[in-house]
Design a protein around this motif. Structure first.
Motif, PDB file in Angstrom:
ATOM      1  N   ASN A  78       0.831  -1.207   0.000  1.00 32.69           N
ATOM      2  CA  ASN A  78       0.000   0.000   0.000  1.00 32.69           C
ATOM      3  C   ASN A  78       0.860   1.248   0.000  1.00 32.69           C
ATOM      4  O   ASN A  78       0.457   2.293  -0.489  1.00 32.69           O
ATOM      5  CB  ASN A  78      -0.914  -0.006   1.232  1.00 32.69           C
ATOM      6  CG  ASN A  78      -1.999  -1.048   1.105  1.00 32.69           C
ATOM      7  OD1 ASN A  78      -2.496  -1.279  -0.003  1.00 32.69           O
ATOM      8  ND2 ASN A  78      -2.378  -1.667   2.214  1.00 32.69           N
ATOM      9  N   SER A  82       0.268   4.182  -2.525  1.00 31.83           N
ATOM     10  CA  SER A  82      -0.116   5.503  -2.058  1.00 31.83           C
ATOM     11  C   SER A  82       0.873   6.579  -2.433  1.00 31.83           C
ATOM     12  O   SER A  82       0.629   7.747  -2.217  1.00 31.83           O
ATOM     13  CB  SER A  82      -0.284   5.463  -0.536  1.00 31.83           C
ATOM     14  OG  SER A  82       0.959   5.180   0.059  1.00 31.83           O
ATOM     15  N   SER A 129       3.267  15.606   1.029  1.00 34.09           N
ATOM     16  CA  SER A 129       3.108  14.246   1.532  1.00 34.09           C
ATOM     17  C   SER A 129       3.966  14.065   2.767  1.00 34.09           C
ATOM     18  O   SER A 129       4.947  14.763   2.975  1.00 34.09           O
ATOM     19  CB  SER A 129       3.499  13.217   0.459  1.00 34.09           C
ATOM     20  OG  SER A 129       4.849  13.375   0.119  1.00 34.09           O
ATOM     21  N   ASN A 131       5.256  10.601   5.051  1.00 27.14           N
ATOM     22  CA  ASN A 131       5.245   9.157   5.285  1.00 27.14           C
ATOM     23  C   ASN A 131       4.355   8.430   4.292  1.00 27.14           C
ATOM     24  O   ASN A 131       3.652   7.486   4.622  1.00 27.14           O
ATOM     25  CB  ASN A 131       4.755   8.863   6.715  1.00 27.14           C
ATOM     26  CG  ASN A 131       5.686   9.434   7.748  1.00 27.14           C
ATOM     27  OD1 ASN A 131       6.892   9.543   7.500  1.00 27.14           O
ATOM     28  ND2 ASN A 131       5.147   9.816   8.895  1.00 27.14           N
ATOM     29  N   TRP A 133       1.695   9.523   2.912  1.00 27.18           N
ATOM     30  CA  TRP A 133       0.302   9.966   2.979  1.00 27.18           C
ATOM     31  C   TRP A 133       0.220  11.404   2.478  1.00 27.18           C
ATOM     32  O   TRP A 133       1.147  12.197   2.633  1.00 27.18           O
ATOM     33  CB  TRP A 133      -0.218   9.926   4.418  1.00 27.18           C
ATOM     34  CG  TRP A 133      -0.609   8.571   4.856  1.00 27.18           C
ATOM     35  CD1 TRP A 133       0.145   7.442   4.830  1.00 27.18           C
ATOM     36  CD2 TRP A 133      -1.859   8.186   5.389  1.00 27.18           C
ATOM     37  NE1 TRP A 133      -0.548   6.389   5.304  1.00 27.18           N
ATOM     38  CE2 TRP A 133      -1.784   6.803   5.669  1.00 27.18           C
ATOM     39  CE3 TRP A 133      -3.040   8.856   5.677  1.00 27.18           C
ATOM     40  CZ2 TRP A 133      -2.843   6.105   6.202  1.00 27.18           C
ATOM     41  CZ3 TRP A 133      -4.088   8.158   6.216  1.00 27.18           C
ATOM     42  CH2 TRP A 133      -3.989   6.795   6.473  1.00 27.18           C
ATOM     43  N   GLU A 198     -11.148   6.965  11.260  1.00 27.24           N
ATOM     44  CA  GLU A 198     -10.783   5.766  12.018  1.00 27.24           C
ATOM     45  C   GLU A 198     -11.848   5.403  13.038  1.00 27.24           C
ATOM     46  O   GLU A 198     -12.110   4.225  13.292  1.00 27.24           O
ATOM     47  CB  GLU A 198      -9.436   5.977  12.713  1.00 27.24           C
ATOM     48  CG  GLU A 198      -8.259   6.162  11.766  1.00 27.24           C
ATOM     49  CD  GLU A 198      -7.953   4.909  10.960  1.00 27.24           C
ATOM     50  OE1 GLU A 198      -8.339   3.803  11.411  1.00 27.24           O
ATOM     51  OE2 GLU A 198      -7.338   5.025   9.886  1.00 27.24           O
ATOM     52  N   TYR A 386     -16.304   7.985   4.671  1.00 26.98           N
ATOM     53  CA  TYR A 386     -15.012   8.360   5.255  1.00 26.98           C
ATOM     54  C   TYR A 386     -14.411   9.628   4.655  1.00 26.98           C
ATOM     55  O   TYR A 386     -13.327  10.030   5.065  1.00 26.98           O
ATOM     56  CB  TYR A 386     -14.020   7.203   5.084  1.00 26.98           C
ATOM     57  CG  TYR A 386     -14.492   5.921   5.708  1.00 26.98           C
ATOM     58  CD1 TYR A 386     -14.312   5.675   7.067  1.00 26.98           C
ATOM     59  CD2 TYR A 386     -15.145   4.943   4.947  1.00 26.98           C
ATOM     60  CE1 TYR A 386     -14.763   4.496   7.641  1.00 26.98           C
ATOM     61  CE2 TYR A 386     -15.594   3.763   5.520  1.00 26.98           C
ATOM     62  CZ  TYR A 386     -15.405   3.547   6.871  1.00 26.98           C
ATOM     63  OH  TYR A 386     -15.853   2.386   7.434  1.00 26.98           O
ATOM     64  N   LEU A 399      -6.156   6.767   1.658  1.00 31.10           N
ATOM     65  CA  LEU A 399      -6.800   6.186   2.828  1.00 31.10           C
ATOM     66  C   LEU A 399      -5.810   5.340   3.628  1.00 31.10           C
ATOM     67  O   LEU A 399      -4.868   4.772   3.080  1.00 31.10           O
ATOM     68  CB  LEU A 399      -7.974   5.306   2.399  1.00 31.10           C
ATOM     69  CG  LEU A 399      -9.117   5.990   1.646  1.00 31.10           C
ATOM     70  CD1 LEU A 399     -10.105   4.936   1.125  1.00 31.10           C
ATOM     71  CD2 LEU A 399      -9.832   6.998   2.536  1.00 31.10           C
ATOM     72  N   SER A 400      -6.084   5.228   4.918  1.00 28.77           N
ATOM     73  CA  SER A 400      -5.279   4.329   5.750  1.00 28.77           C
ATOM     74  C   SER A 400      -5.644   2.884   5.430  1.00 28.77           C
ATOM     75  O   SER A 400      -6.696   2.599   4.847  1.00 28.77           O
ATOM     76  CB  SER A 400      -5.539   4.615   7.230  1.00 28.77           C
ATOM     77  OG  SER A 400      -6.871   4.262   7.574  1.00 28.77           O
ATOM     78  N   ASP A 401      -4.787   1.954   5.830  1.00 25.06           N
ATOM     79  CA  ASP A 401      -5.059   0.540   5.571  1.00 25.06           C
ATOM     80  C   ASP A 401      -6.357   0.082   6.222  1.00 25.06           C
ATOM     81  O   ASP A 401      -7.123  -0.702   5.638  1.00 25.06           O
ATOM     82  CB  ASP A 401      -3.905  -0.315   6.091  1.00 25.06           C
ATOM     83  CG  ASP A 401      -2.646  -0.162   5.250  1.00 25.06           C
ATOM     84  OD1 ASP A 401      -2.749   0.418   4.144  1.00 25.06           O
ATOM     85  OD2 ASP A 401      -1.573  -0.614   5.691  1.00 25.06           O
ATOM     86  N   SER A 402      -6.622   0.556   7.429  1.00 18.84           N
ATOM     87  CA  SER A 402      -7.822   0.100   8.143  1.00 18.84           C
ATOM     88  C   SER A 402      -9.091   0.585   7.458  1.00 18.84           C
ATOM     89  O   SER A 402     -10.073  -0.159   7.355  1.00 18.84           O
ATOM     90  CB  SER A 402      -7.789   0.582   9.600  1.00 18.84           C
ATOM     91  OG  SER A 402      -7.715   1.997   9.652  1.00 18.84           O
ATOM     92  N   ARG A 404      -9.379   1.499   4.192  1.00 25.57           N
ATOM     93  CA  ARG A 404      -9.491   0.829   2.897  1.00 25.57           C
ATOM     94  C   ARG A 404      -9.977  -0.609   3.070  1.00 25.57           C
ATOM     95  O   ARG A 404     -10.830  -1.092   2.325  1.00 25.57           O
ATOM     96  CB  ARG A 404      -8.147   0.830   2.165  1.00 25.57           C
ATOM     97  CG  ARG A 404      -8.183   0.131   0.813  1.00 25.57           C
ATOM     98  CD  ARG A 404      -6.794  -0.194   0.323  1.00 25.57           C
ATOM     99  NE  ARG A 404      -5.987  -0.885   1.330  1.00 25.57           N
ATOM    100  CZ  ARG A 404      -6.162  -2.167   1.655  1.00 25.57           C
ATOM    101  NH1 ARG A 404      -7.094  -2.885   1.075  1.00 25.57           N
ATOM    102  NH2 ARG A 404      -5.388  -2.723   2.570  1.00 25.57           N
TER     103      ARG A 404
END
Length: 566
Positions: A78, A82, A129, A131, A133, A198, A386, A399-402, A404
């Protein structure tokens, strides 16, 4: 021929999702992509019967796949996905195979309507950006949101109670919307991820708390805005209708045990967009009706899907059923062409996983082209929970992994629930579709005899255009936004509506064009029905269509003996 190519470009025949796409291209003609609409069965690894058990008539398109497998690797991390908004992977385009059957030729397709007007302005990509993101801006204050967890949902005051009857037509914009003309619609580079995303993953009811706060703020702001003379009463009435319907939805959802009959009655006339991520799973039975068990059930189902994905892809791409995976890799980049959301690499990887896991869990049908389209409304509805911007312009790599993973799992389970009711459409031979098309021809003969007679005189068979209407649930004829509104009513009718009520919707859809069709010959009819002028349709047109279909349903559904041949 050389002169024609130089002047006009080349007329390109593209067998796309059961049809032929006609388009004039530039000086260099591109060969068409692989022919679609072939029912793929898993091999013996996943199926209780082998491919050799298929009858000769089970394969309804005899063309052979000659494309090379796409080189994309679903297992890219991811973080890599990303790092940039990657464009869709190219689709292999072999030479046209003349062995395509006459039936496949008849399922023509000129273009897929876009859900939104084209945007000719090139949009720059997000620049900042951290990290891996990209955070554009934050949309809420976390502290203020948490303070609302224990607050009661604001109740409507000052307006009379309005019954939940169907309101045909577009309501006027809110007064405060008119005063905010200098604020343009959020564009692609302005995609907004909700700060409480989240928290919504773990408790979807936060959607109600947040929207209730925004509605109260909007009401206070609009109270000080002067409206044009003569419009006050109309705006008050429309705002009352919206507010009262929304309040009834919220009261129903927040009950300790949801009254499903009441929820269906409310949903038939359309669901507020911000509440769909809650209402659709309840109507489908994915979320339990008792409020105390919803969060734990949701977490369990998401873990179950994550386990399915991990097990299925544990050996990498080489461990997959290559026939199924090959067709999915071809179809995914074709999904909703021109819509930015579905051009993003991260979205395409999610769709690939959803489709493949579903296929191996349903060996009787496997993957059939058209199922990819049916996943898109669910994905966009759950994504909207979201973000605070247009889902079709959003890059899911942000999006964050959780988040997505939650969107992907919810889409998978809701798609599975839908397909359970229409699986006859996708098993070998697709008997459900053939049955529905036959019934549609009989129904149209009763509803509009002159149209049916004209089609017969012109030798137009319903299978030549209605197969795709049943296979893709009209998604190639209307936009995703129109489809989402239509599915509000389908889900309110029950999962059988995707096979039963949909038959009447398709009949009403055809009869809508009766006058024009009766003035056309065979070629004109086929071309018109494959490129219907629905690009500018809004909820108003969809609601009229649903109302007309309901009239036919009420008249004919319980009068089966009146059908031809009954």
């Amino acid at each position: 021929m050389v002169a024609v190519r130089k002047c006009m470009g080349e007329l390109n025949y593209d067998l796309h999702n059961g049809g032929i796409e006609l388009q004039l291209e530039g000086m260099t003609a591109r060969p068409p992509p692989a022919r679609p609409h072939i029912g793929l069965n898993p091999n013996s690894k996943f199926s209780s019967y082998s491919v050799t058990d298929w009858g000769e008539d089970d394969a309804w398109d005899s063309a052979s796949d000659s494309e090379s497998t796409s080189k994309s690797d679903w297992a890219r991390t991811n973080a890599r996905a990303s790092s940039s908004a990657t464009a869709a992977k190219p689709v292999p385009r072999p030479k046209l195979n003349n062995s395509s059957s006459t039936l496949a030729f008849s399922y023509t397709h000129v273009h897929a309507p876009s859900s939104y007007p084209p945007n000719g302005e090139q949009q720059p990509q997000p620049q900042h950006s951290r990290n891996g993101w990209t955070i554009i801006r934050k949309s809420t204050d976390r502290g203020s949101l948490e303070s609302h967890q224990s607050e009661q949902i604001p109740q409507t005051v000052g307006y009379e109670e309005v019954d939940g009857d169907l309101v045909i037509g577009d309501l006027e914009p809110e007064a405060d919307d008119k005063t905010a003309g200098h604020h343009s619609k959020p564009r692609y580079e302005q995609g907004v991820i909700r700060e409480d995303a989240e928290e919504i993953v773990h408790d979807p009811l936060r959607l109600i708390y947040r929207q209730s706060e925004k509605s109260a703020s909007k009401s206070r702001a609009s109270s000080g805005v002067d409206s044009p003379p003569g419009n006050d009463e109309k705006l008050m009435r429309e705002r009352s209708i919206r507010t009262n319907r929304r309040t009834r939805f919220i009261n129903c959802i927040m009950a300790e045990d949801v009254d499903i009959a009441q929820l269906r009655k409310l949903a038939w006339n359309g669901i507020p967009g911000d509440l769909r991520p809650l209402v659709w799973p309840l109507l489908l039975g994915y979320l339990p009706l008792p409020k105390p068990t919803r969060a734990s059930t949701l977490a369990r189902k998401r873990r179950e899907y994550a386990s399915l994905v991990e097990t299925t892809f544990s050996r990498g791409k080489d461990g997959l059923d290559q026939q199924i995976w090959h067709q999915i890799e071809i179809d995914v980049p074709r999904t909703r062409p021109g819509v930015r959301l579905w051009m993003q690499a991260s979205t395409q990887r999610s769709l690939e996983r959803i489709l493949y896991v579903w296929a191996i869990r349903h060996p009787a049908s496997g993957y059939v082209q058209g199922i990819n389209d049916l996943a898109t409304p669910f994905f966009q509805v759950f994504l909207s929970a979201y973000i605070d911007s247009d889902p079709e312009d959003f890059d899911t790599a942000l999006l964050s992994d959780s988040v997505r993973s939650a969107i992907e799992a919810d889409t998978f389970w809701c798609l599975s629930r839908l397909l359970d009711g229409i699986q006859d459409n996708y098993i070998a031979g697709q008997p459900g579709i053939h049955r529905s098309v036959k019934r549609m021809a009989e129904l149209v003969a009763r509803i509009d005899a002159p149209l049916a007679a004209h089609l017969e005189v012109e030798n137009v068979e319903f299978m030549q255009f209605a197969f795709r209407w049943m296979n893709c649930l009209l998604m190639r004829e209307i936009s995703v936004q129109n489809t989402i509104r239509m599915w509000d009513t389908y889900l309110a009718e029950g999962t059988d509506a995707f096979s039963q009520f949909h038959l009447y919707v398709c009949s009403a859809f055809l009869v809508r064009w009766s006058k024009k069709l009766q003035e056309m010959d065979f070629q004109g009819i086929i071309m018109f029905l494959q490129s219907l002028p629905t690009q500018d349709w809004s909820d108003h047109e969809i609601e009229l269509l649903l109302s007309e279909a309901f009239v036919h349903y009420s008249t004919w559904h319980n009068a089966q003996s009146h059908f031809i041949g009954k």
